[in-house]
Structure formats: C-alpha cells, structure tokens
Scaffold this motif. Structure first.
Motif, PDB file in Angstrom:
ATOM      1  N   ALA A  27      -8.495   5.659  -1.231  1.00  0.00           N
ATOM      2  CA  ALA A  27      -9.525   6.705  -1.204  1.00  0.00           C
ATOM      3  C   ALA A  27      -9.105   7.851  -0.286  1.00  0.00           C
ATOM      4  CB  ALA A  27     -10.860   6.111  -0.743  1.00  0.00           C
ATOM      5  N   LEU A  28      -8.532   7.529   0.871  1.00  0.00           N
ATOM      6  CA  LEU A  28      -8.069   8.591   1.770  1.00  0.00           C
ATOM      7  C   LEU A  28      -6.974   9.432   1.124  1.00  0.00           C
ATOM      8  CD1 LEU A  28      -7.969   6.842   5.248  1.00  0.00           C
ATOM      9  CD2 LEU A  28      -9.362   8.797   4.582  1.00  0.00           C
ATOM     10  N   ARG A  29      -6.081   8.784   0.423  1.00  0.00           N
ATOM     11  CA  ARG A  29      -4.965   9.501  -0.220  1.00  0.00           C
ATOM     12  C   ARG A  29      -5.464  10.373  -1.369  1.00  0.00           C
ATOM     13  NH1 ARG A  29      -1.426  12.113  -2.207  1.00  0.00           N
ATOM     14  NH2 ARG A  29       0.700  11.468  -2.618  1.00  0.00           N
ATOM     15  N   ARG A  30      -6.432   9.862  -2.117  1.00  0.00           N
ATOM     16  CA  ARG A  30      -6.945  10.627  -3.255  1.00  0.00           C
ATOM     17  C   ARG A  30      -7.746  11.841  -2.810  1.00  0.00           C
ATOM     18  NH1 ARG A  30      -7.584   7.676  -8.525  1.00  0.00           N
ATOM     19  NH2 ARG A  30      -9.294   9.118  -8.852  1.00  0.00           N
ATOM     20  N   THR A  31      -8.373  11.771  -1.657  1.00  0.00           N
ATOM     21  CA  THR A  31      -9.148  12.914  -1.169  1.00  0.00           C
ATOM     22  C   THR A  31      -8.264  13.914  -0.450  1.00  0.00           C
ATOM     23  OG1 THR A  31      -9.673  11.795   0.905  1.00  0.00           O
ATOM     24  CG2 THR A  31     -11.266  11.581  -0.884  1.00  0.00           C
TER      25      THR A  31
ATOM     26  N   LEU B 223       0.829  -1.202   0.000  1.00  0.00           N
ATOM     27  CA  LEU B 223       0.000   0.000   0.000  1.00  0.00           C
ATOM     28  C   LEU B 223       0.865   1.254   0.000  1.00  0.00           C
ATOM     29  CD1 LEU B 223      -2.853   1.201   0.106  1.00  0.00           C
ATOM     30  CD2 LEU B 223      -2.660   1.163   2.606  1.00  0.00           C
ATOM     31  N   GLY B 224       1.938   1.238   0.766  1.00  0.00           N
ATOM     32  CA  GLY B 224       2.852   2.378   0.782  1.00  0.00           C
ATOM     33  C   GLY B 224       3.444   2.662  -0.580  1.00  0.00           C
ATOM     34  N   THR B 225       3.780   1.597  -1.289  1.00  0.00           N
ATOM     35  CA  THR B 225       4.313   1.753  -2.643  1.00  0.00           C
ATOM     36  C   THR B 225       3.267   2.361  -3.575  1.00  0.00           C
ATOM     37  OG1 THR B 225       5.765  -0.142  -2.299  1.00  0.00           O
ATOM     38  CG2 THR B 225       5.354   0.514  -4.572  1.00  0.00           C
ATOM     39  N   ALA B 226       2.034   1.901  -3.461  1.00  0.00           N
ATOM     40  CA  ALA B 226       0.968   2.419  -4.324  1.00  0.00           C
ATOM     41  C   ALA B 226       0.629   3.870  -3.995  1.00  0.00           C
ATOM     42  CB  ALA B 226      -0.284   1.557  -4.181  1.00  0.00           C
ATOM     43  N   LEU B 227       0.734   4.241  -2.724  1.00  0.00           N
ATOM     44  CA  LEU B 227       0.350   5.592  -2.319  1.00  0.00           C
ATOM     45  C   LEU B 227       1.433   6.633  -2.569  1.00  0.00           C
ATOM     46  CD1 LEU B 227      -1.545   4.938   1.025  1.00  0.00           C
ATOM     47  CD2 LEU B 227      -2.480   5.239  -1.277  1.00  0.00           C
ATOM     48  N   ARG B 228       2.600   6.218  -2.999  1.00  0.00           N
ATOM     49  CA  ARG B 228       3.683   7.176  -3.274  1.00  0.00           C
ATOM     50  C   ARG B 228       3.406   8.011  -4.526  1.00  0.00           C
ATOM     51  NH1 ARG B 228       6.984   3.201  -0.900  1.00  0.00           N
ATOM     52  NH2 ARG B 228       8.076   4.072   0.877  1.00  0.00           N
ATOM     53  N   ARG B 229       2.570   7.496  -5.406  1.00  0.00           N
ATOM     54  CA  ARG B 229       2.235   8.255  -6.610  1.00  0.00           C
ATOM     55  C   ARG B 229       1.437   9.495  -6.240  1.00  0.00           C
ATOM     56  NH1 ARG B 229      -0.454   3.515  -9.387  1.00  0.00           N
ATOM     57  NH2 ARG B 229       1.186   1.987  -9.167  1.00  0.00           N
ATOM     58  N   MET B 230       1.528  10.482  -7.093  1.00  0.00           N
ATOM     59  CA  MET B 230       0.811  11.736  -6.834  1.00  0.00           C
ATOM     60  C   MET B 230      -0.697  11.498  -6.756  1.00  0.00           C
ATOM     61  SD  MET B 230       1.402  14.727  -6.199  1.00  0.00           S
ATOM     62  CE  MET B 230       1.389  16.430  -6.574  1.00  0.00           C
ATOM     63  N   ARG B 231      -1.221  10.723  -7.657  1.00  0.00           N
ATOM     64  CA  ARG B 231      -2.653  10.380  -7.657  1.00  0.00           C
ATOM     65  C   ARG B 231      -2.766   8.861  -7.761  1.00  0.00           C
ATOM     66  NH1 ARG B 231      -7.507  12.545  -7.197  1.00  0.00           N
ATOM     67  NH2 ARG B 231      -9.114  12.026  -8.694  1.00  0.00           N
ATOM     68  N   PRO B 232      -2.777   8.155  -6.621  1.00  0.00           N
ATOM     69  CA  PRO B 232      -2.811   6.690  -6.661  1.00  0.00           C
ATOM     70  C   PRO B 232      -4.087   6.176  -7.320  1.00  0.00           C
ATOM     71  CG  PRO B 232      -3.073   7.482  -4.410  1.00  0.00           C
ATOM     72  CD  PRO B 232      -2.806   8.670  -5.262  1.00  0.00           C
ATOM     73  N   SER B 233      -3.950   5.026  -7.947  1.00  0.00           N
ATOM     74  CA  SER B 233      -5.062   4.442  -8.695  1.00  0.00           C
ATOM     75  C   SER B 233      -5.724   3.320  -7.897  1.00  0.00           C
ATOM     76  CB  SER B 233      -4.536   3.884 -10.017  1.00  0.00           C
ATOM     77  OG  SER B 233      -5.539   3.154 -10.666  1.00  0.00           O
TER      78      SER B 233
END
Length: 143
Positions: free
Chosen positions: A123-127, A51-61
C-alpha cells in the motif's frame, strides 16, 4: 518500514500466544534460544527479500501478499527445523518442534503478521508515499 512492522507484529503476536497458552513457543528442553533467534532472523530476511521482490514492479499488486506471507512462515519453519536438527541431532525432535509450531499457532501468527505488514508495504509503494519534510526543506519553484 514494513520489515520493522513485521518484526514488531511477530514479536507481539508470539508473546500473546505464549501468554495465552501459558507455555514457551518452543517448549522442548535443552534446545536453548538458538532455534527461536535464528528462525526469527531468517523469517525477517525472507520477508524483506520477498517484499522487496514484489515492490520492484512499477505498480505492485496486492496479490503478492499471500505468497510473501507463506514464504515467510515456511522460511521460519525450515530455519527452526534445521537449527533444532543441528542442536539436538535428532530428526524426530526437529520435526516434532516444527509440528508444534504449526499446531499450537506460532506459525499462524507469523503468517498473519507477514500478511498485514506486506499489505502495508504494498500500500505504501502504490501510494508513492514520500518521506515527510519540513516546509523549509521543500524546493518549490513557485517562490
């Protein structure tokens, strides 16, 4: 928050499977608690890392959610297999225990818990959610 949510959902789900089937998650005698404990620790670590790897992107998918769930469930299976192999010393018992986890549903519970928690994390990261603050903690320049 997503990692804690995953752990809570996993523990609840595994408990529900245990109650519904009226059996232990790992029912092979003589193995003790080590396979379950190590398997869960590895699953939580794998979930956090994926999850940490996925959330490093500016807008995770949200497309990363299935891979996070799959990595988590497979890491759990591999960890349990290795610990049973070390504790029992038998390749067939280790493989049978891992097979039972898949066949009886605990692996599906972990897969589903990881998917739900990963979706929540993305969802938390995208918001761009922030920590809640009291009114006096805000530093508004309007005052």
């Amino acid at each position: 928050m997503a990692v804690i949510g995953f752990f809570a959902l996993a523990v609840f789900g595994l408990g529900a499977v245990s109650v519904a089937t009226d059996s232990d998650i790992i029912s092979t005698p003589g193995l003790g608690q080590a396979p379950g404990i190590v398997g869960m620790l590895v699953a939580v670590g794998a979930f956090a890392l994926a999850l940490g790897t996925a959330l490093r992107r500016m807008r995770p998918s949200f497309l990363s959610v299935p891979s996070i769930a799959l990595v988590t469930a497979l890491a759990h299976l591999v960890a349990v297999w290795i610990v049973v192999l070390i504790a029992g010393g038998d390749l067939i018992i280790a493989t049978a225990v891992s097979g039972e986890l898949v066949r009886r549903g605990p692996s599906a519970v972990l897969l589903l818990a990881a998917a739900v928690a990963a979706w929540g994390g993305v969802a938390l990261r995208r918001t761009r959610a922030q920590h809640p603050r009291w009114p006096w903690e805000r530093h508004d320049d309007d005052e």
